[in-house]
Design a protein around this motif. Sequence first.
Motif, PDB file in Angstrom:
ATOM      1  N   GLN A 179      12.167  -0.908  28.233  1.00 49.01           N
ATOM      2  CA  GLN A 179      13.111   0.201  28.388  1.00 49.01           C
ATOM      3  C   GLN A 179      13.017   1.163  27.203  1.00 49.01           C
ATOM      4  OE1 GLN A 179      17.374  -0.280  27.783  1.00 49.01           O
ATOM      5  NE2 GLN A 179      17.684   0.328  29.912  1.00 49.01           N
ATOM      6  N   ASP A 180      13.006   0.602  25.992  1.00 48.17           N
ATOM      7  CA  ASP A 180      12.932   1.460  24.812  1.00 48.17           C
ATOM      8  C   ASP A 180      11.610   2.203  24.761  1.00 48.17           C
ATOM      9  OD1 ASP A 180      15.370   0.659  24.162  1.00 48.17           O
ATOM     10  OD2 ASP A 180      14.841  -0.458  22.346  1.00 48.17           O
ATOM     11  N   ALA A 240       9.737   3.154  27.308  1.00 47.92           N
ATOM     12  CA  ALA A 240       9.795   4.245  28.274  1.00 47.92           C
ATOM     13  C   ALA A 240      10.703   5.359  27.767  1.00 47.92           C
ATOM     14  CB  ALA A 240      10.304   3.723  29.618  1.00 47.92           C
ATOM     15  N   ALA A 241      11.825   4.983  27.155  1.00 42.08           N
ATOM     16  CA  ALA A 241      12.760   5.983  26.644  1.00 42.08           C
ATOM     17  C   ALA A 241      12.086   6.830  25.568  1.00 42.08           C
ATOM     18  CB  ALA A 241      14.000   5.293  26.088  1.00 42.08           C
ATOM     19  N   PHE A 265       9.586   9.114  27.109  1.00 40.89           N
ATOM     20  CA  PHE A 265      10.301  10.164  27.824  1.00 40.89           C
ATOM     21  C   PHE A 265      10.744  11.262  26.860  1.00 40.89           C
ATOM     22  CE2 PHE A 265      14.429  11.640  29.681  1.00 40.89           C
ATOM     23  CZ  PHE A 265      13.900  12.241  30.813  1.00 40.89           C
ATOM     24  N   LEU A 272      11.540   5.412  18.587  1.00 44.32           N
ATOM     25  CA  LEU A 272      11.927   4.502  19.664  1.00 44.32           C
ATOM     26  C   LEU A 272      10.736   3.669  20.119  1.00 44.32           C
ATOM     27  CD1 LEU A 272      14.314   6.288  22.197  1.00 44.32           C
ATOM     28  CD2 LEU A 272      14.616   4.069  21.130  1.00 44.32           C
ATOM     29  N   LEU A 316      12.974  -2.578  31.567  1.00 43.44           N
ATOM     30  CA  LEU A 316      13.247  -1.550  32.574  1.00 43.44           C
ATOM     31  C   LEU A 316      13.724  -2.245  33.842  1.00 43.44           C
ATOM     32  CD1 LEU A 316      10.376   1.068  32.475  1.00 43.44           C
ATOM     33  CD2 LEU A 316      12.783   1.455  32.081  1.00 43.44           C
ATOM     34  N   SER A 317      14.798  -1.703  34.428  1.00 36.74           N
ATOM     35  CA  SER A 317      15.283  -2.347  35.646  1.00 36.74           C
ATOM     36  C   SER A 317      14.887  -1.492  36.847  1.00 36.74           C
ATOM     37  CB  SER A 317      16.800  -2.489  35.574  1.00 36.74           C
ATOM     38  OG  SER A 317      17.391  -1.261  35.286  1.00 36.74           O
ATOM     39  N   GLY A 318      15.066  -2.060  37.999  1.00 36.80           N
ATOM     40  CA  GLY A 318      14.642  -1.394  39.236  1.00 36.80           C
ATOM     41  C   GLY A 318      15.344  -0.069  39.448  1.00 36.80           C
ATOM     42  N   TRP A 319      14.830   0.677  40.346  1.00 36.33           N
ATOM     43  CA  TRP A 319      15.253   2.053  40.557  1.00 36.33           C
ATOM     44  C   TRP A 319      15.611   2.136  42.021  1.00 36.33           C
ATOM     45  CZ3 TRP A 319      15.210   6.583  37.634  1.00 36.33           C
ATOM     46  CH2 TRP A 319      15.159   7.780  38.346  1.00 36.33           C
ATOM     47  N   SER A 320      16.804   2.611  42.329  1.00 33.50           N
ATOM     48  CA  SER A 320      17.188   2.600  43.732  1.00 33.50           C
ATOM     49  C   SER A 320      16.851   3.933  44.381  1.00 33.50           C
ATOM     50  CB  SER A 320      18.677   2.272  43.849  1.00 33.50           C
ATOM     51  OG  SER A 320      19.366   3.248  44.534  1.00 33.50           O
TER      52      SER A 320
END
Lengths: 172, 497
Positions: A18-19, A21-22, A25, A68, A80-84
Amino acid sequence: MSLNQIERAQGLRVRSSQDLAAGLFMILLAGIAFVMSYELPMGTLRQLGPGMLPKSFAAICAALGALLVISSLRFHGEKLSGWSWRGVFFVLGAACVFALCIRGFDLGPIHVPQLGLAVAGPLVILISGLAADDLKPKELVIFAVVMSTACALLFKYALSLPIPLAPWLLGI
Amino acid sequence: MFSNLSLGFGVALSLQNLALCFAGCLVGTLIGVLPGVGPIATIAILLPITFGLDPVGALIMLAGIYYGAQYGGSTTAILVNIPGEATSVVTTLDGHQMAKQGRAGVALGTAALGSFFAGCVATLFIAALGAPLTKLALLFGPAEYFSLMVMGLCFAVVLARGSILKAFCMIMLGLLLSTVGTDLETGQERMTMGFPPLADGIDFAVLAMGVFGFAEVLRNLENTETRDVVRAKIGRLLPGWDDIKQSIKPVLRGTLLGGILGILPGNGAVLGPFASYTLEKKLAKDPSRFGKGAIEGVAGPESANNAGAQTAFIPLLTLGIPPNAVMALMVGAMTIHGIIPGPQVMTKNPELFWGMIASMWIGNLMLLVINLPLVGVWVKLLQVPYRLMFPSILIFCCIGIYSVNNQPVDVAFTAMFGLFGYLLIKLGFEPAPMLLGFVLGKLMEEKLRQALIISRGSFMTFLERPISAGLLVVAVAILVIALLPSINKKRDEVFTE
């Protein structure tokens, strides 16, 4: 020695996707901002130009993004968690449909007349309602009619906002 | 002070303003009770409606929504165990436990009475502090304003939930977004891609509604929350003598703590309930009772919450600097009516300044009356399933956004920012600091330019002027303290509790 320090000794690998990707980004956004403000003059300190702040902010954003990324390689964190996609598609799609219908639009050969709240309202509720897991179609249809009527009464009449109701049918 | 207050009450007690205050409080409580609809989105929706009102009435109503939402949030926290508002997170801990033990009524009553007391004290506090702070503000030049805003943003970084680095990212991103649009001095378009709707910059309402309206819906759709609305009887609402004795000191401490934290620029009000809860737990003879239905854990944080929500008006009314996103919308409402927020409001528009302060007290009284008898209605509302709630939120947002400028393209933009906000949430960013950075960005740029022109391009001006230097020292100190490992750990504890 804490767990993190032991891990740190074992070399670099992605410990928090997650970090990571953040961070990437932030760097991407900073890059976009930098390209877009590339031609703006920086000016001098005495007389700041229009490009000074956007470029400085973009540079700081990129630096923070890099930090980061580095920290994601050293410290444990969230994955990273799933994306709806279902929610994104129906909820944001409903808003876009509202934007297209409320006053109509012309896009090349496609011509949509001014449909107004009478059409856009129920559409928003019907489309967005599809995003719910516990969907009950009959209930949703009734709710769409009731809610749209209530919105028309509230916004158009009680609060007298200038929102088109149904220009093609009622002329208002 | 008293002649001013009587002027204020004269304004606030007019029939129209009383009605607007009542409407604001009612709407505020409603959205406070409903989880997933915050005051930011609501005020943004209702902004276009206030165009037709006179400025005093408009601001009285918007303020009512804001502090009404703080009251309403606690009802949801106690009855359903989910915070209706971000500030009532702490209340869920002990409030819901009390409700499970059949003391829901007492918890609600204590929260309402504590909030009312805190609201009264905070109103007096604003009235007393307003005038001297306004005088102080007149000493402020561009350099001081710039440093003050830097300090505010540093506070926002430290007070944000989650990682400090990520909060920092959000602030900078907000500042970056604020530079989109026409440059004020040269008239050059910046980062607009030649797209005309962007020439005025990104609309604050569009950004706020996208990130806080749409993205929240997306977030909520994902975790289908289990709502355990308390089935047990609510019980009597008025706390008994023992309860009052137990909660009177927490209320006093909470009010003081929340009131002081609320003044801090950078959304200090959010910290109030957490700080109060931690303090009560430290002071309690038997800390193990906390989390199992201790009345102090409701009384203290709820008072702190309300006191902070009200004293947050102080930076806005005296310095013209919004300490949080809701206050930023208030700035928007003021500028629409041709009032420039800042120290001159008190001298130029005394009826607005004092009318608003008086209305806050009246509003608090109304909230006490609205809240307690209407608890049954709120419980019914909470049983509406989310599958019907979010389409309603969505249609309100769409109509509201469309009405701000009568521009359909704004709605599409909002959807885009909704996606952006959802992405941020997925990446573990907390979007609230971004909004504050966005709000302060334009003002900061203006003041920075002015200060540099005055100092002929020397950055030393920020350090040579004593007030400005002092503010910057505080800003650096708070960052350093927050980054110290021991404090950092404690900060995590406070926010995860």
